[in-house]
Design an enzyme around this catalytic site. Structure first.
Site, PDB file in Angstrom:
ATOM      1  N   HIS A   1       0.243   3.147  -0.787  1.00 29.05           N
ATOM      2  CA  HIS A   1       1.084   2.452   0.182  1.00 29.05           C
ATOM      3  C   HIS A   1       2.529   2.297  -0.300  1.00 29.05           C
ATOM      4  CE1 HIS A   1       0.019  -1.368  -2.059  1.00 29.05           C
ATOM      5  NE2 HIS A   1       1.280  -1.626  -1.783  1.00 29.05           N
TER       6      HIS A   1
ATOM      7  N   ASP B   1      -6.147   3.754  -1.878  1.00 30.84           N
ATOM      8  CA  ASP B   1      -4.782   3.302  -2.167  1.00 30.84           C
ATOM      9  C   ASP B   1      -4.277   3.787  -3.529  1.00 30.84           C
ATOM     10  OD1 ASP B   1      -2.392   2.114  -1.530  1.00 30.84           O
ATOM     11  OD2 ASP B   1      -2.991   0.103  -2.147  1.00 30.84           O
TER      12      ASP B   1
ATOM     13  N   GLY C   1       6.270  -5.462  -4.926  1.00 33.51           N
ATOM     14  CA  GLY C   1       6.925  -4.684  -5.972  1.00 33.51           C
ATOM     15  C   GLY C   1       6.022  -4.453  -7.165  1.00 33.51           C
ATOM     16  N   ASN C   2       5.030  -5.351  -7.352  1.00 32.14           N
ATOM     17  CA  ASN C   2       4.033  -5.142  -8.407  1.00 32.14           C
ATOM     18  C   ASN C   2       3.014  -4.075  -8.020  1.00 32.14           C
ATOM     19  OD1 ASN C   2       4.451  -8.418  -9.308  1.00 32.14           O
ATOM     20  ND2 ASN C   2       4.091  -6.923 -10.922  1.00 32.14           N
ATOM     21  N   SER C   3       2.968  -3.717  -6.743  1.00 32.38           N
ATOM     22  CA  SER C   3       2.001  -2.722  -6.280  1.00 32.38           C
ATOM     23  C   SER C   3       2.129  -1.427  -7.066  1.00 32.38           C
ATOM     24  CB  SER C   3       2.214  -2.429  -4.795  1.00 32.38           C
ATOM     25  OG  SER C   3       1.928  -3.542  -4.009  1.00 32.38           O
TER      26      SER C   3
ATOM     27  N   GLY D   1     -19.890   6.107  10.261  1.00 26.88           N
ATOM     28  CA  GLY D   1     -19.801   5.875  11.696  1.00 26.88           C
ATOM     29  C   GLY D   1     -20.824   4.894  12.218  1.00 26.88           C
TER      30      GLY D   1
END
Length: 362
Positions: free
Chosen positions: A91, A121, A192-194, A262
């Site tokens: 992200h 991610d 910002g730590n991501s 599904g």
């Protein structure tokens, strides 16, 4: 009211000699107190040394496009012929047409996106250092010895909160909870730590920071929803998931697709709470699993023969003790893989049965 009485009204102890701390002072000898102080000083020095080394393999990331820009953090995990590989969150670089790596100072280094796994991610970048002049540390995660992460262990989070001016900021905490795919910590994380690293006291990478929970929604006795602030609940993607994603991204490049079965399911315990008569149909000893409520048209599970109200008790031989067991298993698969479901089904005419179904995603 004089000052003394004002203070006495605010605290349960009016004199220092009445406090438990004062009583503890009298019990601890100067020798023991000095030993404790020395131990604390050694721990603090160790954390500083670990941070200084680990931070040399941590970077800031800046992404931009015609419409917006974003910042985040990353960790260098490999170097091949001067080309450095960085793992970060997907992200952080999502929809960005230009990505750069920041190593402190004023210079930014152009980076290439190798690929990303949006379901987990995780993204991988590469960049070259031109006239950097500083020392770079590579966190060689694929050559780590197996080391379990346990609740209570010290955590060090390194990243660039808020903006890249806050380069390689350190926050500390402990491991609060561990699952296959996530580590919860109370180390402070901010935007910002991501993509930054979560390390143990030895400086080993144990996860990639991804998010923190700031609100939870609860319902009062009148049915009104209310948001309540949450503190000390930050999350990192566990290293075993990170390594699996990196391996898939390096092998295939581009966007990694993860399969979906599904189906809409609910925990068997939740279902039995509302449908208590159903419990008499379950095999003795059935403690875990999910009940299939709905199957999407054209889904992989439907094609394999899964039916509404089937009880799935295992996936790839693992007991489904929580919903995360299913998501963790699927998030480790590629579209070319299969999963095996153990199913209990109530039969109308031929009795009840337990059997296995293989679900293919192609």
């Amino acid at each position: 009211m004089n000052i003394q009485s004002a203070w006495s009204g605010c605290f349960p102890y009016s004199r220092e000699e009445d406090t438990p701390a004062y009583d503890m002072k009298k019990r601890v000898s100067p020798k023991v107190a000095q030993k404790r102080a020395d131990t604390l000083s050694e721990i603090q020095s160790e954390i500083t040394e670990v941070y200084e080394q680990a931070a040399k393999g941590c970077v800031g990331i800046y992404g931009s496009s015609d419409k917006n820009a974003s910042g985040g953090s990353g960790v260098i995990y490999k170097e091949v012929d001067g080309l450095y590989y960085v793992v970060t969150n997907a992200h952080v670089i999502e929809s960005m047409t230009k990505v750069q790596v920041h190593m402190g100072g004023v210079k930014y280094y152009p980076a290439k996106v190798v690929g990303q796994d949006t379901k987990n991610d995780i993204a991988v970048l590469t960049f070259s250092l031109d006239l950097f002049g500083g020392e770079v540390y590579v966190h060689d995660i694929f050559n780590y010895d197996d080391e379990s992460v346990k609740v209570g262990q010290t955590t060090l989070a390194i990243g660039c909160p808020l903006d890249l001016d806050n380069y390689n900021v350190l926050t500390t905490g402990v491991v609060s909870k561990v699952t296959y795919s996530q580590i919860m910590t109370n180390a402070e994380l901010n935007p910002g730590n991501s993509g930054g690293g979560l390390f143990n006291i030895s400086g080993r990478l144990i996860g990639i920071n991804t998010e923190k929970q700031v609100w939870t929604t609860t319902t009062d006795s009148y049915g009104n929803a209310e948001q309540i602030p949450v503190e000390g609940m930050a999350y990192a993607i566990s290293l075993n998931v990170v390594k699996k994603c990196i391996t898939d991204i390096e092998a295939k490049g581009g966007n990694i697709e993860r399969p979906l079965m599904g189906v809409t399911v609910t925990s068997i315990n939740v279902y039995l709470h509302s449908q208590s008569e159903y419990i008499k149909y379950l095999p003795t000893g059935t403690e875990f699993g999910v009940v299939v409520l709905e199957i999407a048209n054209g889904s992989a599970a439907g094609a394999a023969g899964v039916l509404p109200y089937d009880v799935i008790t295992k996936i790839d031989g693992q007991d489904i003790t929580s919903m995360s067991v299913i998501s963790d298993t699927l998030n480790s698969k590629l579209m070319s893989d299969n999963v095996t479901l153990t199913i209990y089904r109530q039969m109308a005419t031929s009795g009840n049965k337990v059997f296995e179904i293989t679900v293919s995603f192609q």
